[in-house]
Design a protein around this motif. Structure first.
Motif, mmCIF file in Angstrom:
data_model
loop_
_atom_site.group_PDB
_atom_site.id
_atom_site.type_symbol
_atom_site.label_atom_id
_atom_site.label_comp_id
_atom_site.label_asym_id
_atom_site.label_seq_id
_atom_site.Cartn_x
_atom_site.Cartn_y
_atom_site.Cartn_z
ATOM 1 N N UNK A 1 5.935 122.412 10.364
ATOM 2 C CA UNK A 1 5.000 123.104 9.488
ATOM 3 C C UNK A 1 4.783 122.178 8.304
ATOM 4 N N UNK A 2 3.541 121.853 8.009
ATOM 5 C CA UNK A 2 3.237 120.879 6.962
ATOM 6 C C UNK A 2 2.397 121.553 5.885
ATOM 7 N N UNK A 3 2.926 121.561 4.670
ATOM 8 C CA UNK A 3 2.210 122.180 3.551
ATOM 9 C C UNK A 3 1.122 121.229 3.058
ATOM 10 N N UNK A 4 -0.100 121.711 3.045
ATOM 11 C CA UNK A 4 -1.242 120.902 2.607
ATOM 12 C C UNK A 4 -1.272 120.723 1.095
ATOM 13 N N UNK A 5 -0.466 121.484 0.359
ATOM 14 C CA UNK A 5 -0.460 121.384 -1.092
ATOM 15 C C UNK A 5 0.636 120.435 -1.594
ATOM 16 N N UNK A 6 1.891 120.679 -1.193
ATOM 17 C CA UNK A 6 3.004 119.878 -1.712
ATOM 18 C C UNK A 6 3.554 118.880 -0.698
ATOM 19 N N UNK A 7 3.038 118.881 0.533
ATOM 20 C CA UNK A 7 3.451 117.981 1.623
ATOM 21 C C UNK A 7 4.849 118.262 2.163
ATOM 22 N N UNK A 8 5.435 119.411 1.816
ATOM 23 C CA UNK A 8 6.738 119.788 2.374
ATOM 24 C C UNK A 8 6.617 119.884 3.897
ATOM 25 N N UNK B 1 6.302 128.597 -1.404
ATOM 26 C CA UNK B 1 6.172 128.314 -2.837
ATOM 27 C C UNK B 1 4.720 128.087 -3.248
ATOM 28 N N UNK B 2 3.975 127.345 -2.442
ATOM 29 C CA UNK B 2 2.589 127.015 -2.804
ATOM 30 C C UNK B 2 1.619 128.186 -2.591
ATOM 31 N N UNK B 3 1.995 129.127 -1.749
ATOM 32 C CA UNK B 3 1.081 130.246 -1.487
ATOM 33 C C UNK B 3 1.219 131.367 -2.496
#
Length: 145
Positions: free
Chosen positions: A98-105, A142-144
Motif C-alpha cells: 500500500x503506497x501513500x500518495x501523500x507521504x510516500x509511506x 495519518x494523511x487521510x
C-alpha cells in the motif's frame, strides 16, 4: 540460525564470500527490514559505520544479493528500485504494498489477496504463475485525517 548466518550460507553456496562491505550492507538491510530502501538510502546508512564504501560497491552488492536470491527488488513507481530481504522464496511470494500518495509511506500487506484469482488464471489459461506484484495507491491513515 539468524538472518546474517542464513545470508552468509547462501552466499557461500553460490561461491561468494561475505566481505566487510557486504556484511555492512546486509546489516543495514537487517536493521531496516520494515523499510524498503533504495541503493542510495542503503549507501547513506552504511557510510555511517563504513565511510570508505563507494556507491558502486552498494550497487554491485545489491545486484549480487538479487542474483543469489536473498533480496527482492521492488519498483514502487517512485523512480528508484527498492529492496527487501527475502530468504524464504515461499514467504516472499504474494505480499502486496500500500503506497501513500501523500507521504510516500509503504505498508506491506502480509495476507495473499489473490490466491483464488491465481488458481483461476492457472486453470483457465494453463499458465504457471511464478510471482505477481500488486500495489495499491491511496492515502495512509495519518494523511487521510
Amino acid at each position: 540460525m539468524n538472518t546474517m548466518e542464513l545470508l552468509k550460507d547462501k552466499l557461500k553456496e553460490t561461491g561468494f564470500k561475505i566481505t566487510p562491505q557486504r556484511r555492512a550492507i546486509v546489516e543495514i538491510l537487517i536493521k531496516n527490514t520494515d523499510k524498503h530502501l533504495s541503493s542510495e538510502e542503503i549507501y547513506d546508512l552504511v557510510r555511517v559505520d563504513c565511510p570508505e564504501i563507494g556507491l558502486a560497491t552498494v550497487y554491485r552488492t545489491m545486484q549480487l544479493l538479487d542474483d543469489v536470491g536473498v533480496i527482492s527488488k521492488l519498483n514502487l513507481d517512485d523512480g528508484c528500485i527498492r529492496y527487501e530481504i527475502c530468504l524464504d522464496k515461499e514467504d516472499s511470494h504474494n505480499h502486496h504494498h500500500l503506497i501513500c500518495k501523500s507521504c510516500s509511506k509503504i505498508i506491506e500487506v502480509k495476507e495473499d489477496l489473490l490466491d483464488s484469482i491465481e488458481r483461476q488464471i492457472q486453470e483457465t489459461y494453463k499458465f504457471e504463475i511464478i510471482d505477481h506484484d500488486l500495489k495499491f495507491y491511496g492515502l495512509c491513515e495519518d494523511c487521510s485525517k
